[in-house]
Each structure stands twice: as structure tokens, then as C-alpha cells.
Scaffold this motif. Structure first.
Motif, short mmCIF file in Angstrom:
data_model
loop_
_atom_site.label_atom_id
_atom_site.label_comp_id
_atom_site.label_asym_id
_atom_site.label_seq_id
_atom_site.Cartn_x
_atom_site.Cartn_y
_atom_site.Cartn_z
N ALA A 1 0.84 -1.20 0.00
CA ALA A 1 0.00 0.00 0.00
C ALA A 1 0.87 1.25 0.00
O ALA A 1 1.92 1.30 0.65
N ASP B 1 -13.21 -1.44 -0.47
CA ASP B 1 -11.93 -1.66 -1.14
C ASP B 1 -12.00 -1.33 -2.63
O ASP B 1 -11.02 -0.86 -3.22
N ASP B 2 -13.17 -1.57 -3.24
CA ASP B 2 -13.33 -1.24 -4.66
C ASP B 2 -13.26 0.27 -4.87
O ASP B 2 -12.69 0.75 -5.86
N LEU C 1 -11.64 2.48 -2.99
CA LEU C 1 -10.27 2.91 -2.82
C LEU C 1 -9.40 2.47 -3.99
O LEU C 1 -8.49 3.21 -4.41
N SER C 2 -9.68 1.30 -4.52
CA SER C 2 -8.93 0.82 -5.69
C SER C 2 -9.18 1.72 -6.90
O SER C 2 -8.25 2.03 -7.66
N HIS C 3 -10.41 2.15 -7.07
CA HIS C 3 -10.74 3.04 -8.19
C HIS C 3 -10.00 4.37 -8.07
O HIS C 3 -9.41 4.84 -9.06
N GLY D 1 -7.29 4.89 -6.38
CA GLY D 1 -5.87 4.61 -6.53
C GLY D 1 -5.44 4.48 -7.98
O GLY D 1 -4.36 4.94 -8.36
N LYS D 2 -6.29 3.87 -8.81
CA LYS D 2 -5.95 3.74 -10.23
C LYS D 2 -5.85 5.11 -10.89
O LYS D 2 -5.02 5.32 -11.79
N ARG E 1 -5.35 1.55 0.54
CA ARG E 1 -6.07 0.52 1.29
C ARG E 1 -6.61 1.12 2.58
O ARG E 1 -6.26 2.25 2.94
N THR F 1 -1.56 2.77 -4.76
CA THR F 1 -2.37 1.77 -4.09
C THR F 1 -2.87 2.32 -2.77
O THR F 1 -2.07 2.71 -1.91
N ASP G 1 -2.48 6.34 -9.88
CA ASP G 1 -1.37 5.41 -10.06
C ASP G 1 -0.69 5.13 -8.72
O ASP G 1 0.53 5.22 -8.57
#
Length: 261
Positions: A127, A211-212, A214-216, A218-219, A226, A224, A222
Motif C-alpha cells: 500500500a 476496497d473497490d 479505494l482501488s478506483h 488509486g488507479k 487501502r 495503491t 497510479d
């Protein structure tokens, strides 16, 4: 190292305006000024150095702030324009990782909670940023009449804890994304487009997991991102309104009574 944001938006928050003061951080709360509670928790947690960002506009010369500025384990820098910009400036000034990021109005923060969060966040290998959250059910049970901002994820409602762990230099990308959203806070349609309409629709429909989400984000940065779930409902309270000031008074009196019992 920890970064504590102590700047305020122009005009102050609702607590400062209600009391007619320039900064709520210098108001007395149970025998100490408000800023002392968060700074005390951080400096007693075992973190070796703390970077205090603000307050500005001459308030940094107040006796309450000078007491912290004069400590050998505390550095001070002037705040930038807005919380995100201040966090970026502080991270660049610190030049070291990881960093704990929080705010100076976190009056119910305790050193044990700081250590717990940092331990959990440090263990999240891979992370770049770790966000502390508290389950809404826990907050409602502890503070049934308190108004909080609920994050309504499919796998459970949460509150933010105002605790962020910046593990790597890539965390700066997340802070810059946060800064871009801050410039749009008065333009919700622009913010929705920035976050992505598909994700926004899933969130509004109650189908987006924590988590989805935060992942979005993060993308888009660029990086990560969590999260960790924290046990203490008190971490969901930052003291920036008259209602939260009263709530903090109640909690701190409870703590004092428990210690004296």
C-alpha cells in the motif's frame, strides 16, 4: 514522523465562527487548548518527530502554539492554501517515509490509537496510502445522537478517522488528486466526472464496496490505497463544530472520571 495539519480555511470553521475567535484550535477544552490534545497524543505515541503545519495568520506566535514550536521533537511550517496543499508541502518538507497524517482538531485522539493505527498500516505491504476507518455501527452505539458523515459502502457503512498513513513517495500522487478534488468542492458535477460516473452510480445504489472504491481512486492516482478498520468510535470525531466541542467535553470528562476512580 507525523504531520499535523493546523491551518484553517478562510473564515474559520463553524466552531470558530460560533465563538467569534480566529482559530478554534486555541479555544480551551477541559483545561487545555484544543490543539494540545492532538499534539499530546502524537508526541506521546512514540513517534520521534512531528511536523506541525500552521496555524497561520500570526496565530503561530500565540503562546499555545509557541510551546509546541519550541520543542526539540517538533518542527513547524506555514500552512499552504487548503488542507491538501498543506499536506503536500509538509510531505515534501519532511522528505521521509512513512508519514502519519492527521489534523490538530482531533481532540479525542489517544496515543494508544496512534500506535494501533500505525502498526496496522505499516503491516499493509504494497500500500502507498492507508486510510483509517471506523464502522458506523460502532460510532452509533457510542454516540447515538451525534451527526457524522457516513460512507455508505455495500460491505458496511463507515466513518473516516482522520488518520492517514503515507507509506511511500507515491502517496504524493494521492495528495495531489485530493487537491484537485478540493478545487471542485463547489462544483459537484465536475467532481462526479473526475471520480467517474460508473463508480458514482454504484455508490449511490449501495453496490460499491469499500476496497473497490479505494482501488478506483488509486488507479486514477497510479497508487495503491487501502483501508484499516479501527475499534475506537472516538476516532470518528474531529472537533470543528459546537456540537462536536460539547461531545468532546463529555468524553474527556468521562476519561478523567475513569482515571480518578
Amino acid at each position: 514522523m507525523a504531520v499535523v495539519l493546523a491551518g484553517e480555511r478562510p473564515g474559520g470553521n463553524t466552531l470558530a465562527r460560533a465563538h467569534g475567535v480566529r482559530s478554534a484550535l486555541l479555544m480551551e477544552l477541559e483545561g487545555r487548548v484544543l490543539i494540545d490534545w492532538a499534539m499530546g497524543a502524537i508526541t506521546q505515541s512514540g513517534i520521534e518527530r512531528t511536523l506541525l503545519v500552521g496555524p497561520g495568520a500570526g496565530l503561530s506566535e500565540s503562546p499555545a502554539v509557541r510551546r509546541w514550536r519550541e520543542r526539540e521533537d517538533v518542527d513547524w511550517v506555514a500552512p499552504a492554501r487548503g488542507p491538501a496543499a498543506s499536506a503536500i508541502a509538509a510531505a515534501e518538507h519532511a522528505g521521509t517515509w512513512p508519514l502519519l497524517l492527521t489534523s490538530a482538531d482531533h481532540a479525542l485522539l489517544q496515543s494508544s490509537s496512534v500506535r494501533d493505527f500505525c502498526t496496522k498500516a505499516q503491516a499493509m505491504t504494497g500500500a502507498d496510502v492507508v486510510v483509517g476507518m471506523v464502522l458506523a455501527d460502532r460510532v452509533r452505539e457510542r454516540f447515538p445522537h451525534s451527526q457524522r458523515t457516513w460512507l455508505r459502502f455495500h460491505d458496511g457503512e463507515c466513518c473516516g478517522s482522520n488518520l492517514f498513513f503515507l507509506r511511500t513517495p507515491r502517496a504524493l500522487r494521492v495528495l495531489r488528486f485530493w487537491q484537485s478534488l478540493e478545487t471542485m468542492r463547489k462544483h459537484p458535477l465536475r467532481m462526479a466526472r473526475q471520480l467517474g460516473p460508473t463508480v458514482l452510480v454504484r455508490y449511490l445504489a449501495g453496490r460499491l464496496k469499500r476496497d473497490d472504491a479505494l482501488s478506483h481512486v488509486g488507479k486514477q492516482c497510479d497508487a495503491t490505497i487501502r483501508s484499516v478498520l479501527l475499534d475506537s468510535a472516538e476516532l470518528a470525531v474531529d472537533v470543528d463544530s459546537p456540537a462536536d466541542f460539547t461531545l468532546a467535553e463529555h468524553v474527556l470528562r468521562e476519561r478523567a472520571a475513569t482515571r480518578d476512580a
